[in-house]
Motif scaffolding. Structure first.
Motif, short mmCIF file in Angstrom:
data_model
loop_
_atom_site.label_atom_id
_atom_site.label_comp_id
_atom_site.label_asym_id
_atom_site.label_seq_id
_atom_site.Cartn_x
_atom_site.Cartn_y
_atom_site.Cartn_z
N LEU A 75 -34.12 22.33 1.62
CA LEU A 75 -35.51 21.88 1.47
C LEU A 75 -35.74 20.47 2.00
N GLY A 76 -34.65 19.72 2.17
CA GLY A 76 -34.77 18.37 2.70
C GLY A 76 -34.91 17.29 1.65
N ALA A 77 -34.81 17.64 0.35
CA ALA A 77 -34.91 16.64 -0.71
C ALA A 77 -34.47 17.21 -2.05
N ALA A 78 -33.94 16.35 -2.89
CA ALA A 78 -33.59 16.72 -4.26
C ALA A 78 -34.86 16.72 -5.09
N PRO A 79 -34.89 17.47 -6.21
CA PRO A 79 -36.08 17.45 -7.05
C PRO A 79 -36.26 16.09 -7.71
N ASP A 80 -37.50 15.78 -8.04
CA ASP A 80 -37.77 14.52 -8.72
C ASP A 80 -37.58 14.68 -10.23
N ASP A 81 -37.93 13.65 -10.99
CA ASP A 81 -37.75 13.67 -12.44
C ASP A 81 -38.63 14.70 -13.15
N LYS A 82 -39.61 15.25 -12.45
CA LYS A 82 -40.52 16.21 -13.06
C LYS A 82 -40.20 17.66 -12.66
N THR A 83 -39.07 17.84 -11.99
CA THR A 83 -38.66 19.16 -11.54
C THR A 83 -37.25 19.46 -12.02
N VAL A 84 -37.04 20.69 -12.47
CA VAL A 84 -35.72 21.13 -12.93
C VAL A 84 -35.32 22.36 -12.13
N TYR A 85 -34.05 22.42 -11.78
CA TYR A 85 -33.49 23.56 -11.05
C TYR A 85 -32.78 24.44 -12.07
N TYR A 86 -33.25 25.67 -12.24
CA TYR A 86 -32.75 26.58 -13.27
C TYR A 86 -32.03 27.78 -12.69
N PHE A 87 -31.07 28.28 -13.47
CA PHE A 87 -30.53 29.61 -13.26
C PHE A 87 -31.65 30.59 -13.58
N ALA A 88 -31.85 31.60 -12.76
CA ALA A 88 -32.84 32.64 -13.06
C ALA A 88 -32.16 33.99 -13.25
N GLY A 89 -30.93 34.13 -12.74
CA GLY A 89 -30.22 35.39 -12.90
C GLY A 89 -28.83 35.34 -12.32
N ALA A 132 -11.17 33.74 -7.60
CA ALA A 132 -11.10 33.66 -9.06
C ALA A 132 -12.36 34.27 -9.68
N THR A 133 -13.50 34.00 -9.07
CA THR A 133 -14.79 34.45 -9.59
C THR A 133 -15.73 34.71 -8.44
N GLU A 134 -16.56 35.75 -8.58
CA GLU A 134 -17.62 35.99 -7.60
C GLU A 134 -18.86 36.49 -8.32
N ALA A 135 -20.02 36.19 -7.74
CA ALA A 135 -21.28 36.61 -8.36
C ALA A 135 -22.42 36.42 -7.38
N ASP A 136 -23.51 37.11 -7.64
CA ASP A 136 -24.78 36.87 -6.96
C ASP A 136 -25.62 36.03 -7.91
N LEU A 137 -26.10 34.89 -7.43
CA LEU A 137 -26.86 33.97 -8.27
C LEU A 137 -28.31 33.93 -7.82
N MET A 138 -29.20 33.76 -8.78
CA MET A 138 -30.61 33.55 -8.48
C MET A 138 -31.03 32.28 -9.23
N CYS A 139 -31.66 31.36 -8.50
CA CYS A 139 -32.07 30.08 -9.08
C CYS A 139 -33.51 29.78 -8.65
N THR A 140 -34.15 28.90 -9.42
CA THR A 140 -35.50 28.51 -9.09
C THR A 140 -35.75 27.07 -9.53
N MET A 141 -36.75 26.45 -8.95
CA MET A 141 -37.17 25.12 -9.35
C MET A 141 -38.51 25.22 -10.05
N ARG A 142 -38.63 24.51 -11.17
CA ARG A 142 -39.86 24.54 -11.94
C ARG A 142 -40.27 23.13 -12.34
N SER A 143 -41.56 22.90 -12.36
CA SER A 143 -42.09 21.63 -12.80
C SER A 143 -42.04 21.57 -14.32
N ILE A 144 -41.63 20.41 -14.88
CA ILE A 144 -41.57 20.25 -16.32
C ILE A 144 -42.66 19.31 -16.82
N ALA A 145 -43.49 18.85 -15.91
CA ALA A 145 -44.54 17.89 -16.30
C ALA A 145 -45.79 18.62 -16.71
#
Length: 145
Positions: A75-89, A132-145
């Motif tokens: 995306l070209g940038a890390a999230p700011d203090d008002k955004t969290v990157y979550y596991f979704a699945g 050792a471990t393998e998985a399919d991951l799903m993640c999302t970014m959400r605003s917490i403000a």
């Protein structure tokens, strides 16, 4: 990417920061990172006292942190203090080899697809050449403000 650059990207801190170094990063495609597993990890005192094994959920978390670094770079940038990157699945998680003190966990994550703020990844953690471990991951970014 060394630990100082990782600390600028990820909000995690001790004892939950599980990526020590990024070895390779191809924007929009893949990341290869490492986690040095030492006997000093706080979870080894209870998992298990006479046969220390890194909990599988923490291996998955390490893979998710590597995936976050790939997503931020894509995306070209890390999230700011008002955004969290979550596991979704998590799908197809398989634990094929115990991870023990002294192991160097190589985290390999490929971006499968990205749409509407949802990221899907193919992930594997290796010790040497052994998965050792393998998985399919799903993640999302959400605003917490």
């Amino acid at each position: 990417m060394d630990i100082h650059q990782i600390l600028k990207q990820l909000p995690h801190r001790y004892p939950f920061l599980l990526v020590d170094r990024v070895l390779e990063l191809e924007k929009g495609k893949s990341i290869k990172a490492l986690k040095n597993v030492t006997m000093n990890e706080p979870f080894f005192g209870g998992h298990f006292p006479h046969h220390p094994v890194m909990p599988g959920v923490l291996i998955l978390e390490a893979l998710a942190q590597a995936a976050a670094l790939l997503a931020f770079d894509t995306l070209g940038a890390a999230p700011d203090d008002k955004t969290v990157y979550y596991f979704a699945g998590i799908d197809g998680a398989r634990f094929k080899r115990p991870v023990e003190p002294g192991d160097q966990l190589i985290l390999e994550v490929e971006l499968d697809r990205m749409k509407a703020g949802i990221f899907k990844f193919k992930a594997r953690a290796k010790v040497g050449d052994v998965v050792a471990t393998e998985a399919d991951l799903m993640c999302t970014m959400r605003s917490i403000a």
